[in-house]
Design a protein around this motif. Structure first.
Motif, PDB file in Angstrom:
ATOM      1  N   TYR A  39      68.888 -54.175 -37.954  1.00  0.00           N
ATOM      2  CA  TYR A  39      70.246 -53.695 -38.099  1.00  0.00           C
ATOM      3  C   TYR A  39      70.850 -53.884 -39.488  1.00  0.00           C
ATOM      4  N   ALA A  40      70.418 -54.888 -40.234  1.00  0.00           N
ATOM      5  CA  ALA A  40      71.118 -55.255 -41.461  1.00  0.00           C
ATOM      6  C   ALA A  40      71.115 -54.142 -42.496  1.00  0.00           C
ATOM      7  N   ALA A  41      70.078 -53.322 -42.530  1.00  0.00           N
ATOM      8  CA  ALA A  41      69.985 -52.303 -43.566  1.00  0.00           C
ATOM      9  C   ALA A  41      71.003 -51.183 -43.396  1.00  0.00           C
ATOM     10  N   VAL A  42      71.560 -51.024 -42.222  1.00  0.00           N
ATOM     11  CA  VAL A  42      72.453 -49.894 -41.974  1.00  0.00           C
ATOM     12  C   VAL A  42      73.841 -50.326 -41.512  1.00  0.00           C
ATOM     13  N   TRP A  50      76.573 -54.679 -35.620  1.00  0.00           N
ATOM     14  CA  TRP A  50      75.332 -54.308 -36.305  1.00  0.00           C
ATOM     15  C   TRP A  50      74.768 -53.059 -35.638  1.00  0.00           C
ATOM     16  N   PHE A  51      74.625 -52.001 -36.434  1.00  0.00           N
ATOM     17  CA  PHE A  51      74.138 -50.729 -35.902  1.00  0.00           C
ATOM     18  C   PHE A  51      72.667 -50.514 -36.230  1.00  0.00           C
ATOM     19  N   SER A  52      71.973 -49.832 -35.329  1.00  0.00           N
ATOM     20  CA  SER A  52      70.634 -49.344 -35.640  1.00  0.00           C
ATOM     21  C   SER A  52      70.761 -48.115 -36.535  1.00  0.00           C
ATOM     22  N   ALA A  53      69.637 -47.669 -37.072  1.00  0.00           N
ATOM     23  CA  ALA A  53      69.645 -46.445 -37.858  1.00  0.00           C
ATOM     24  C   ALA A  53      70.086 -45.276 -36.981  1.00  0.00           C
ATOM     25  N   PRO A  54      70.874 -44.336 -37.517  1.00  0.00           N
ATOM     26  CA  PRO A  54      71.354 -43.207 -36.710  1.00  0.00           C
ATOM     27  C   PRO A  54      70.219 -42.270 -36.317  1.00  0.00           C
ATOM     28  N   GLU A  55      70.327 -41.727 -35.117  1.00  0.00           N
ATOM     29  CA  GLU A  55      69.358 -40.757 -34.614  1.00  0.00           C
ATOM     30  C   GLU A  55      70.104 -39.466 -34.292  1.00  0.00           C
ATOM     31  N   GLN A  67      74.694 -54.093 -31.828  1.00  0.00           N
ATOM     32  CA  GLN A  67      74.783 -55.447 -31.294  1.00  0.00           C
ATOM     33  C   GLN A  67      75.921 -56.182 -31.979  1.00  0.00           C
ATOM     34  N   LEU A  68      76.467 -57.155 -31.278  1.00  0.00           N
ATOM     35  CA  LEU A  68      77.509 -58.012 -31.813  1.00  0.00           C
ATOM     36  C   LEU A  68      77.527 -59.300 -31.019  1.00  0.00           C
TER      37      LEU A  68
END
Length: 423
Positions: A39-42, A50-55, A67-68
């Motif tokens: 998550y940290a990269a995006v 904390w977001f995952s990469a967008p799809e 996540q939080l």
């Protein structure tokens, strides 16, 4: 953009703490407890999410997991961002083939051709009155394709957490004919015109009528029993069924039958059934087969423009501010629909709960989360085992369940919000 929104979120937290709403301050980042590699990269951890990469699901439709951490523990969720600035993107009601029926969100998404969807309103699923099974119909109003499907039950006959101050079962999230989403409230304009005058109609395809009221049931209701609408009271959902009832069948504007008890079974397209209780039953009892009557009904918004689609849900954010009275302390899976101030960015979110990996949220925390995403207005939808978010690639035959339903499998529900993309 996330960092700019963070300033607004913190300002709201300060104001709420000053009012004593300590629950809302539970959302805080704890980077050590989160999977930073994913998550940290995006994401900007200063926001606490904390977001995952967008799809990209389809043009104008983006999916991300997030996540939080809260004061209760870690929580995970799923977000679909819908860009209504794209003229090919729209929202519609996900629904079974009858109001008094339930189905799985993944099935409705696939059948109706949506690319994403979340579950919708709370519904009549967990009680039996007078030996009659639950109707499985929703609490609030429904509009699809501009057509009025059903109205709202009385406030005390609803299911779900306590309503925030200034809200009711008539509140909805929907899409207007102007292509903008919004949170509003609906009223029922209904009338029974007889040779003796005009009588107000108080219900449309709903599982509970107000005391003394008259409701209209048509082909959209389905085959479920119409006894439940005469049960409960304006003060209590569990009150006994009324002993004063009438059912009148009207075909092509002519009364064809009058019965003392509501019935069941399919209603033909050229027929409406009027169900009355107490004073409403007394009024219907004056009608006789052969009488000519006119029945009219439609749902109207308290503001403009009219809705193409609407689904029931109680507001938790209004004009960027959290509503007062959200005092439910329960942690649970949650579903919400929110929209930006200009009505063009829609946020459909599910927070998982009751699992080893996600503790869920309170309603107040959900409101803060939707505010963080960018919503100015948002509603709380059915949660618990109903919370479901699915996506479907435009040419895929089936939808994919993205969250972890707390029942262990997807629950059939009364309705949902679907995201549609035209070719």
């Amino acid at each position: 953009m996330i960092s700019r929104r963070n300033a607004r979120k913190k300002a709201s937290w300060i104001a709420l703490v000053a009012l004593g709403a300590a629950l809302v301050s539970a959302i805080n980042v704890n980077a050590d407890a989160l999977p930073q590699a994913a998550y940290a990269a995006v994401s900007d951890p200063a926001d606490g999410v904390w977001f995952s990469a967008p799809e990209t699901i389809a043009p104008g439709v983006i999916y991300r997991s997030f996540q939080l951490t809260t004061s209760h523990g870690s929580a995970s969720g799923h977000l679909v961002n819908v860009d209504l600035r794209n003229p090919k993107v729209s929202l519609e009601l996900l629904h079974p083939d009858a109001v008094a029926k339930k189905d799985r969100i993944s099935q409705m998404v696939g059948r109706q051709g949506a690319v994403a969807g979340v579950n919708g309103d709370f519904f009549n699923v967990s009680e039996t009155h007078a030996g009659v099974a639950p109707t499985n119909s929703a609490v609030g109003p429904e509009i699809t394709g501009g057509k009025s499907l059903k109205f709202a039950v009385p406030n005390k006959q609803r299911f779900g957490p306590k309503l925030p101050d200034g809200t009711s079962t008539r509140d909805v999230f929907g899409l207007g004919v102007d292509g903008r989403a919004r949170v509003s409230s609906l009223a029922l304009n209904g009338e029974l015109k007889t040779k003796d005058g005009r009588i107000a109609i108080n219900g449309l395809n709903q599982y509970a009528l107000p005391q003394g009221g008259i409701g209209v049931y048509n082909h959209d209701w389905g085959t479920a029993s119409r006894v439940r609408p005469t049960c409960g009271s304006d003060a209590s959902r569990s009150a006994p069924c009324s002993a004063e009832t009438k059912e009148v069948t009207v075909r092509n504007s002519v009364v064809t039958s009058v019965y003392s008890q509501p019935g069941a079974g399919a209603i033909p397209n050229d027929t409406v059934v009027l169900v009355g209780r107490e004073q409403g039953a007394a009024i219907l009892g004056q009608l006789q087969p052969g009488d000519k009557v006119k029945v009219s009904y439609r749902l109207v918004a308290e503001d403009h423009p009219r809705f193409l689609f609407a689904v029931g849900g109680f507001p938790i954010l209004r004009d960027g501010q959290l509503l007062a009275g959200m005092d439910d302390p329960a942690l649970a899976p949650r579903t919400s629909a929110g929209v930006s101030a200009d009505g063009k960015q829609v946020y459909l979110a599910v927070v998982d709960g009751r699992t080893a990996n996600s503790v869920g949220m309170t309603v107040s925390e959900l409101a803060v989360l939707m505010q963080t995403f960018g919503a100015a207005n948002a509603v709380n939808l059915d949660g618990g085992g109903s919370s479901t978010l699915v996506t479907r690639q435009p040419k895929a035959p089936a939808a994919t369940i993205r969250n972890a339903p707390s029942d262990g499998s997807e629950r059939a529900v009364a309705n949902g919000i679907g995201v549609f993309v035209r070719d």
